[in-house]
Design a protein around this motif. Structure first.
Motif, PDB file in Angstrom:
ATOM      1  N   MET A  62      42.439  41.463  47.243  1.00 25.95           N
ATOM      2  CA  MET A  62      41.265  40.951  46.549  1.00 25.95           C
ATOM      3  C   MET A  62      40.084  40.745  47.499  1.00 25.95           C
ATOM      4  O   MET A  62      38.924  40.945  47.130  1.00 25.95           O
ATOM      5  CB  MET A  62      41.599  39.649  45.816  1.00 25.95           C
ATOM      6  CG  MET A  62      42.642  39.835  44.714  1.00 25.95           C
ATOM      7  SD  MET A  62      42.123  41.091  43.499  1.00 25.95           S
ATOM      8  CE  MET A  62      43.696  41.506  42.740  1.00 25.95           C
ATOM      9  N   THR A  63      40.384  40.382  48.735  1.00 29.92           N
ATOM     10  CA  THR A  63      39.321  40.267  49.735  1.00 29.92           C
ATOM     11  C   THR A  63      38.704  41.627  50.009  1.00 29.92           C
ATOM     12  O   THR A  63      37.475  41.784  50.046  1.00 29.92           O
ATOM     13  CB  THR A  63      39.890  39.683  51.041  1.00 29.92           C
ATOM     14  OG1 THR A  63      40.420  38.387  50.784  1.00 29.92           O
ATOM     15  CG2 THR A  63      38.806  39.589  52.107  1.00 29.92           C
ATOM     16  N   THR A  74      36.637  42.769  46.964  1.00 30.85           N
ATOM     17  CA  THR A  74      35.408  41.997  46.793  1.00 30.85           C
ATOM     18  C   THR A  74      34.327  42.468  47.752  1.00 30.85           C
ATOM     19  O   THR A  74      33.168  42.691  47.357  1.00 30.85           O
ATOM     20  CB  THR A  74      35.666  40.494  47.006  1.00 30.85           C
ATOM     21  OG1 THR A  74      36.660  40.045  46.078  1.00 30.85           O
ATOM     22  CG2 THR A  74      34.393  39.688  46.804  1.00 30.85           C
ATOM     23  N   LEU A 121      30.790  44.365  46.726  1.00 30.91           N
ATOM     24  CA  LEU A 121      29.493  43.794  47.078  1.00 30.91           C
ATOM     25  C   LEU A 121      28.662  44.757  47.921  1.00 30.91           C
ATOM     26  O   LEU A 121      27.439  44.856  47.747  1.00 30.91           O
ATOM     27  CB  LEU A 121      29.693  42.473  47.814  1.00 30.91           C
ATOM     28  CG  LEU A 121      30.256  41.328  46.957  1.00 30.91           C
ATOM     29  CD1 LEU A 121      30.477  40.080  47.805  1.00 30.91           C
ATOM     30  CD2 LEU A 121      29.355  41.025  45.770  1.00 30.91           C
ATOM     31  N   ALA A 181      37.942  45.869  38.547  1.00 27.70           N
ATOM     32  CA  ALA A 181      38.767  44.730  38.973  1.00 27.70           C
ATOM     33  C   ALA A 181      40.226  44.924  38.564  1.00 27.70           C
ATOM     34  O   ALA A 181      41.143  44.741  39.371  1.00 27.70           O
ATOM     35  CB  ALA A 181      38.211  43.436  38.384  1.00 27.70           C
ATOM     36  N   TYR A 213      30.091  46.652  39.225  1.00 31.92           N
ATOM     37  CA  TYR A 213      30.661  46.184  40.493  1.00 31.92           C
ATOM     38  C   TYR A 213      30.385  44.701  40.714  1.00 31.92           C
ATOM     39  O   TYR A 213      31.216  43.988  41.294  1.00 31.92           O
ATOM     40  CB  TYR A 213      30.104  47.002  41.666  1.00 31.92           C
ATOM     41  CG  TYR A 213      30.684  48.391  41.763  1.00 31.92           C
ATOM     42  CD1 TYR A 213      32.059  48.606  41.687  1.00 31.92           C
ATOM     43  CD2 TYR A 213      29.865  49.512  41.936  1.00 31.92           C
ATOM     44  CE1 TYR A 213      32.596  49.874  41.779  1.00 31.92           C
ATOM     45  CE2 TYR A 213      30.398  50.785  42.025  1.00 31.92           C
ATOM     46  CZ  TYR A 213      31.754  50.968  41.946  1.00 31.92           C
ATOM     47  OH  TYR A 213      32.284  52.224  42.031  1.00 31.92           O
ATOM     48  N   ALA A 254      33.366  41.964  41.045  1.00 24.24           N
ATOM     49  CA  ALA A 254      33.480  41.135  42.249  1.00 24.24           C
ATOM     50  C   ALA A 254      33.739  39.668  41.928  1.00 24.24           C
ATOM     51  O   ALA A 254      34.246  38.927  42.786  1.00 24.24           O
ATOM     52  CB  ALA A 254      32.204  41.261  43.088  1.00 24.24           C
ATOM     53  N   THR A 312      37.729  39.197  41.362  1.00 22.47           N
ATOM     54  CA  THR A 312      38.420  39.479  42.627  1.00 22.47           C
ATOM     55  C   THR A 312      38.042  38.446  43.688  1.00 22.47           C
ATOM     56  O   THR A 312      38.885  38.039  44.495  1.00 22.47           O
ATOM     57  CB  THR A 312      38.085  40.899  43.139  1.00 22.47           C
ATOM     58  OG1 THR A 312      36.667  41.034  43.338  1.00 22.47           O
ATOM     59  CG2 THR A 312      38.564  41.952  42.152  1.00 22.47           C
ATOM     60  N   GLY A 313      36.778  38.010  43.677  1.00 23.49           N
ATOM     61  CA  GLY A 313      36.345  36.995  44.633  1.00 23.49           C
ATOM     62  C   GLY A 313      37.031  35.654  44.387  1.00 23.49           C
ATOM     63  O   GLY A 313      37.439  34.964  45.336  1.00 23.49           O
TER      64      GLY A 313
END
Length: 306
Positions: free
Chosen positions: A41-42, A45, A49, A85, A194, A198, A201-202
């Motif tokens: 997830m990092t 993300t 971005l 995602a 996107y 994010a 996921t963030g």
């Protein structure tokens, strides 16, 4: 249109669909390349971005049109969460949990079959014998491959389950985008999608991961490929294909994605398909080909990049 312009259009229609499929196939192996240096997830993300920043610049330079209403923007955002995602998150998480890149590509590669059947049911259209045969071959092939790999200790049931969630994400997302986002400009739409992707996921990265990235040379290369070549380049290529009327050719070549990704994974990571697994791969490819070699014009569907 000038003769030179016509020649350029013909070359684009001839070579660009194959190039797009080839680029999409690389997403699985570059995901595997990046995952040792960041959690799923990092990684996603940050990828999303960076892509937002690049595509925002492109949208401004090209003066791309933005959605005219809040409901339209929200529909694009929902499609983005499903297509990016859920789909990419599922693929990356499955690979992170030991599922081979080639197997992940194979599971999500039956997406055209599911989309064709669901769209057919929604439109109350007759499902042909060829399509039923494609469904049976495709699903049976995936089951053979997954069973063979799990028997060999390659991957886990959890990884397979997460890949199935990714498959559902891209299948539902494709239909949702067709239903509600048909007029979306792919450049500004990608910025919205996107950005929306994010957010979940963030949040997951913040609460479940360390959010540490080890920026090695390999990680930087993988991230650059995932963002520039896939998130930006593939989107731009698809945009050109749609403008030139060649998007259906991408769909017709979709069955080549799993074997292409498997060959890349074999070359880079020594992933192999033995006897039963190889038979399953062939069955799945044939199943997707049966359903997809005839462009899905009646559904108006197109594939999505990774």
């Amino acid at each position: 249109m000038s003769e030179q312009s016509e020649d350029t259009s013909k070359l684009l229609a001839l070579f660009a669909p194959g190039a797009f499929v080839l680029l999409w196939s690389t997403g699985f192996v570059f995901a595997k390349m990046a995952l040792p240096y960041a959690e799923t997830m990092t990684l996603l993300t940050v990828r999303f971005l960076i892509a937002v920043g690049l595509l925002l610049v492109i949208s401004i330079i090209w003066r791309a049109r933005w959605p005219k209403s809040i409901p339209q923007t929200l529909h694009i955002a929902v499609a983005g969460i499903l297509l990016h995602a859920t789909y990419l998150g599922g693929v990356f998480a499955a690979i992170e949990r030991g599922l081979e890149a080639g197997v992940a590509a194979l599971i999500v590669g039956i997406q055209p079959i599911l989309v064709a059947f669901v769209a057919g049911i929604l439109l109350k259209e007759h499902v042909s014998i060829r399509q039923w045969l494609g469904l049976i071959l495709g699903v049976s092939g995936v089951i053979l491959v997954v069973w063979s790999k799990l028997q060999d200790g390659l991957g886990t049931s959890l990884g397979v389950g997460i890949a199935v969630v990714a498959l559902l994400g891209i299948s539902i997302g494709t239909i949702y985008q067709k239903r509600f986002c048909g007029e979306m400009d792919l450049r500004t739409g990608a910025v919205i999608q996107y950005t929306a992707a994010a957010i979940p996921t963030g949040i997951l990265a913040y609460f479940t991961e360390t959010m540490v990235i080890n920026w090695t040379g390999e990680m930087i290369f993988a991230m650059a490929w995932l963002v520039i070549v896939l998130s930006v380049g593939a989107i731009s290529l698809l945009y050109l294909l749609i403008r030139k009327g060649a998007a259906s050719k991408v769909s017709s070549l979709f069955f080549l994605v799993p074997p292409t990704a498997a060959i890349m994974a074999w070359y880079l990571y020594d992933e192999t398909f033995h006897s039963i697994a190889l038979l399953g791969m062939v069955m799945t490819v044939m199943g997707v080909a049966f359903v997809n070699l005839r462009p899905l014009k009646r559904f108006g569907l197109r594939t999505r990049p990774s």
